[in-house]
Design a protein around this motif. Structure first.
Motif, PDB file in Angstrom:
ATOM      1  N   THR A   1      -5.925   7.151   3.677  1.00 16.67           N
ATOM      2  CA  THR A   1      -6.276   5.843   4.248  1.00 16.67           C
ATOM      3  C   THR A   1      -7.755   5.743   4.601  1.00 16.67           C
TER       4      THR A   1
ATOM      5  N   ALA B   1       3.284  -1.804   3.505  1.00 17.02           N
ATOM      6  CA  ALA B   1       2.974  -0.415   3.149  1.00 17.02           C
ATOM      7  C   ALA B   1       4.255   0.400   3.148  1.00 17.02           C
TER       8      ALA B   1
ATOM      9  N   THR C   1       2.384  -4.591   7.664  1.00 18.04           N
ATOM     10  CA  THR C   1       1.278  -3.971   8.400  1.00 18.04           C
ATOM     11  C   THR C   1       0.681  -4.985   9.374  1.00 18.04           C
TER      12      THR C   1
ATOM     13  N   LEU D   1       0.854  -1.195   0.000  1.00 21.09           N
ATOM     14  CA  LEU D   1       0.000   0.000   0.000  1.00 21.09           C
ATOM     15  C   LEU D   1       0.885   1.238   0.000  1.00 21.09           C
TER      16      LEU D   1
ATOM     17  N   VAL E   1       2.084   7.376   3.324  1.00 22.29           N
ATOM     18  CA  VAL E   1       0.852   6.853   3.919  1.00 22.29           C
ATOM     19  C   VAL E   1       1.121   6.128   5.244  1.00 22.29           C
ATOM     20  N   THR E   2       2.394   5.895   5.560  1.00 19.22           N
ATOM     21  CA  THR E   2       2.739   5.101   6.747  1.00 19.22           C
ATOM     22  C   THR E   2       3.213   5.967   7.908  1.00 19.22           C
TER      23      THR E   2
ATOM     24  N   GLU F   1      -2.256   7.158   9.856  1.00 16.61           N
ATOM     25  CA  GLU F   1      -1.174   6.550   9.060  1.00 16.61           C
ATOM     26  C   GLU F   1      -1.165   5.038   9.278  1.00 16.61           C
ATOM     27  N   ILE F   2      -0.780   4.281   8.235  1.00 17.37           N
ATOM     28  CA  ILE F   2      -0.705   2.824   8.359  1.00 17.37           C
ATOM     29  C   ILE F   2       0.514   2.475   9.228  1.00 17.37           C
TER      30      ILE F   2
ATOM     31  N   LEU G   1      -4.180   1.579  12.060  1.00 18.41           N
ATOM     32  CA  LEU G   1      -3.747   2.933  11.711  1.00 18.41           C
ATOM     33  C   LEU G   1      -3.349   3.661  12.991  1.00 18.41           C
TER      34      LEU G   1
ATOM     35  N   THR H   1      -0.438   4.687  -0.916  1.00 16.85           N
ATOM     36  CA  THR H   1      -1.399   5.673  -1.419  1.00 16.85           C
ATOM     37  C   THR H   1      -1.082   7.099  -0.983  1.00 16.85           C
TER      38      THR H   1
ATOM     39  N   LEU I   1      -9.266   2.474   4.171  1.00 19.76           N
ATOM     40  CA  LEU I   1      -8.726   1.331   4.920  1.00 19.76           C
ATOM     41  C   LEU I   1      -9.187   1.310   6.369  1.00 19.76           C
ATOM     42  N   LYS I   2      -9.945   2.333   6.766  1.00 21.94           N
ATOM     43  CA  LYS I   2     -10.377   2.429   8.168  1.00 21.94           C
ATOM     44  C   LYS I   2     -11.156   1.191   8.583  1.00 21.94           C
TER      45      LYS I   2
END
Ligand code: FAD
Length: 307
Positions: A241, A271, A264, A106, A275-276, A255-256, A250, A108, A244-245
């Motif tokens: 994200t 990821a 993850t 991931l 985004v992390t 953030e992941i 998170l 994104t 992805l919730k």
């Protein structure tokens, strides 16, 4: 079915795809907009070994590098959900299609929160900036404002104070929200003015570039303007994200959460990049992170029994 499906086509996703493809496995990249934030960037001067380039040029080079390998690029498609099903990761797209893969990276990315005042869009990249590490040196010796008095705003103001002539820090609330140690450092600097309880209402310009900022004193209602050449908006970086919730762990900032290999909370799901939870959101960091997550995912694949 892919062996590795990368979701997101910015620097992190492009690096992950190249690393995966070079392992000879079935690799795909699905991206809403291949290139990512780099497409909105003017000059890039901090990607080591490339002294200076432009965002769209850099994005085209990312795509060219990925296309040099046997990678399925699915551009202009948004991922809407992720699920695990019988040892495979399923990614549902807005188009209704479902992609399946033995592992997923991931990437994104994120987006800067905007203040949404007149002038912000018009002068974006012409005085309005979001990244002090990237654009700070452009304002050497000039006057700037930082909008936002949280940790990132105060860090930006301290950083910029060492480069620019003067920094006006504008905070909406009646006090700064940054850690005490940062506030202490900020207040020790001679070329910083802190204004609290102030709502930024406009970024003004001469038609080509920024020449000032207008704010309203929230206590008295009085309107003030500050003459300056640059405005750094620092009111938050929002990770992409939302989709992805409830599926993946998170952080409180959305953030992941990843470990040192980009793994993850879900098996087979890795990821990378903005985004992390990895700190410091930069191209070179995202690219390195994408490479790392792809290697992490490859390591996972060679250890898993599914063929
Ligand atoms: P991104 O670049 O954000 O890419 C995310 C990708 O995911 C995109 O392809 C996007 O379309 C896609 N995506 C998002 N959601 C979905 C979804 N649901 N489904 C499918 N695809 C999705 N950094 C520097 O190092 N130097 C600079 O000079 C610099 N200048 C910058 C200037 C600006 C104006 C901005 C905004 C950023 C700048 N940065 C700079 C930061 C840098 O661009 C980012 O750190 C970097 O792009 C992060 O890469 P990434 O791959 O993690 O994410």
């Amino acid at each position: 079915t892919f062996d590795m499906l990368v979701v997101g086509g910015g620097p992190a996703g492009a690096a992950a795809a190249v690393y995966a493809a070079r392992k000879g496995i079935r690799t795909g990249v699905v991206a809403e907009r291949f290139g990512g934030q780099v497409l909105d960037t003017m000059a890039i001067e901090n990607f080591i070994s490339v002294q200076e380039t432009e965002g769209p040029k850099f994005a085209a080079a990312l795509e060219q590098h990925v296309r040099a390998y046997d990678v399925d690029i699915i551009n202009l498609q948004r991922a809407e959900s992720l699920a695990l099903n019988k040892g495979l990761v399923e990614i549902k797209l807005a188009s209704g299609a479902t992609l399946r893969s033995r592992s997923v990276v991931l990437s994104t990315g994120a987006r800067w929160r905007e203040i949404n005042v007149p002038g912000e869009q018009k002068y974006r990249n012409h005085g309005v900036a979001y990244c002090p590490h990237c654009d700070g040196p452009l304002f050497k010796g000039k006057r700037t404002a930082v909008v936002g008095g949280g940790n990132s705003g105060v860090e930006a103001a301290i950083d910029l104070a060492g480069i620019v002539a003067h920094v006006t820090l504008i905070e909406f609330g009646h006090e700064l929200r940054a850690d005490a140690v940062l506030q202490k450092k900020l207040r020790s600097l001679p070329n910083v003015t802190v204004i609290t309880n102030a709502q930024t209402t406009e970024i003004t310009g001469d038609g080509k570039k920024v020449n000032g900022l207008v704010y309203q004193d929230r206590a008295s209602g009085a309107i003030h303007s500050v003459e300056l050449e640059g405005v750094f908006v620092q009111i938050g970086l929002v990770p992409n994200t939302e989709w992805l919730k409830g599926t993946i762990a998170l952080s409180k900032h959305g953030e992941i959460e990843v470990d040192a290999r980009g793994q993850t909370s879900l098996p087979g799901v890795f990821a990378a990049g903005d985004v992390t939870t990895v700190p410091f959101k930069q191209i070179i960091i995202a690219a390195g992170d994408g490479a790392k997550a792809a290697l992490g995912a490859f390591d996972h694949l060679i250890r898993s029994s599914v063929t």
